[in-house]
Write an enzyme that holds these catalytic residues in place. Sequence first.
Site, short mmCIF file in Angstrom:
data_model
loop_
_atom_site.label_atom_id
_atom_site.label_comp_id
_atom_site.label_asym_id
_atom_site.label_seq_id
_atom_site.Cartn_x
_atom_site.Cartn_y
_atom_site.Cartn_z
CB SER A 130 -0.89 0.03 1.23
OG SER A 130 -1.58 1.27 1.28
CE LYS A 184 -3.04 -2.37 -0.39
NZ LYS A 184 -3.98 -2.03 -1.36
CG HIS A 187 -4.61 -0.84 3.90
ND1 HIS A 187 -4.92 -0.26 2.68
CD2 HIS A 187 -3.78 0.03 4.52
CE1 HIS A 187 -4.31 0.90 2.58
NE2 HIS A 187 -3.61 1.11 3.68
CG ASN A 188 -7.21 -1.49 -0.38
OD1 ASN A 188 -6.18 -1.25 0.25
ND2 ASN A 188 -7.25 -1.56 -1.69
CD GLU A 191 -7.34 3.07 0.07
OE1 GLU A 191 -6.25 2.53 0.35
OE2 GLU A 191 -7.78 3.12 -1.10
C1 6PG Z 1 -3.14 1.46 -1.61
C2 6PG Z 1 -4.47 1.58 -2.31
C3 6PG Z 1 -4.48 0.96 -3.66
C4 6PG Z 1 -5.85 0.97 -4.33
C5 6PG Z 1 -6.28 2.30 -4.78
C6 6PG Z 1 -7.55 2.31 -5.60
O1 6PG Z 1 -3.17 0.96 -0.51
O2 6PG Z 1 -2.14 1.87 -2.17
O3 6PG Z 1 -5.44 0.92 -1.54
O4 6PG Z 1 -4.05 -0.36 -3.52
O5 6PG Z 1 -5.79 0.14 -5.41
O6 6PG Z 1 -6.44 3.13 -3.68
O7 6PG Z 1 -8.58 1.61 -5.03
P1 6PG Z 1 -10.07 1.82 -5.53
O8 6PG Z 1 -10.01 2.01 -7.01
O9 6PG Z 1 -10.83 0.58 -5.17
O10 6PG Z 1 -10.55 3.04 -4.84
#
Ligand code: 6PG
Length: 477
Positions: A130, A184, A187-188, A191
């Site tokens: 990430s 991960k 994590h997302n 996010e």
């Molecule tokens: C990271 C992000 C990355 C992710 C983008 C787009 O941790 O660097 O999570 O891996 O792919 O942020 O994600 P979305 O297109 O689903 O918003």
Amino acid sequence: MPESEIGVVGLGTMGAMLTLNIADNGFRVSAYNRTHARVTELMETAGNLARRIAPCKSVEALVQSLKRPRNVILMVPAGSVVDAQIDALQPLLDDDDLIIDMGNANFHDTRRRAQAAHEAGRPYLGVGISGGAEGARFGPSIMGGGPRESWDRVAHILDVIAADHEGQPCARWMGEDGAGHFVKTVHNGIEYADMQLIAEAYGVMRDGMGMAAEECAEVFTRWNDGVLKSYLVEISGKVAAARDDSTGTPALDVILDRAGQKGTGRWTVIESQMLGAPVPVIEAAVGARNMSAMRHLRLQGASLYRPNACRLDDGLEIQDLEQALIAGKILCYAQGFDLLYKASTDFGWSLPMPGIAEIWREGCIIRSAMLNDTAAALREAPGTNLALADHFRALMDKNVDGLRKTALAAQAARLPVPALAAALAYFDTLTCERTTANMLQAQRDYFGAHGFERIDGEGAHHGPWHGHDLDGNSTQG
Ligand code: 6PG
């Protein structure tokens, strides 16, 4: 050219940046992309680092350029492309050569690939990274999954290319097979929730308080000096302050309110449902992105149902909003870490709970000051719900009123705040001694004789309605 320590297959933005990062840290790295133009582009932009990068015209050339046992990173789009790439590589590799998938794979795919590799006697790692393009170039957060000995074999590279927090690398082995990609994914999910909470606070400022983008920027910048200090709050201040090149108006004001997504947030929600570990703030965030994409419906809905603007309660202050975000963030972390803990047990991974918070302190998109205290709370009790841990309980006590005030005021003014509302409902449920699930149990027993537990006795029971037809008449003569 001497042999390379490691190879990278796939030179999209992330692959190219990771290759430069590896070279920048003193390792020789081979680079291959299906379209060779990207290899050429990388070499042209690599400057001084080009001397440590071996450009390869084919997978065969890449394999031949590597030191044995070989280490090959895949940075290709998640899904079938990974399988195709593994199929293309495998006949060229020896049994002890290591494939490392560093894309955003679904952890179920990683488990399947890890199993196949295990059966074939080959090492395989599924590693989540990430930090976006900047992180990949200058230090991402790295979450590893697969055989421990395979991780150890490349840890000297991954540790140095990762971000560091006070001298500690933000790279760690999470556990077997899909553990790294699962972490991960969560994590997302966090996010998505973090971003949505911030967006809702922005919405209250913009539509409820009539604030211009620049004023919102100042608020975000100020918040970034306090409890909310984080990368996402920081960049929210920056994007709110930016001006559009062509119109000169605030950049935010020219961006269409239709959000994209690649699926990792949705995967988090699906897995939470499968594991019975609720993540309602993340669900609300994924749902909000889906709703944002249904623009035609929203426009229709707005024209039919919104003839008048609604006023936000005058009593709502910026400080209430800050408190709402603090409380929402704690609850979103609580849900994410609960999900990780549940998965850790169910999948037999023994995830390093405080370690996860530690490697998220730098490099990754959700990096924030709050993760330090999260790590401390999880070190004391790895399975604790963060909202109930001493440090966060005190913070919730201070901030939950702001969350309640904001969510209620926004809803009364018809401002959509699904994540803030979900956070509040989660908190009220988490702290509710007697919920209404007794009614659910009675209903289940009535229509399906599913039985229920009693408050005053052991075992399964049926209600007095048992043996009655749907009109309440006795069916027992
Ligand atoms: C990271 C992000 C990355 C992710 C983008 C787009 O941790 O660097 O999570 O891996 O792919 O942020 O994600 P979305 O297109 O689903 O918003």
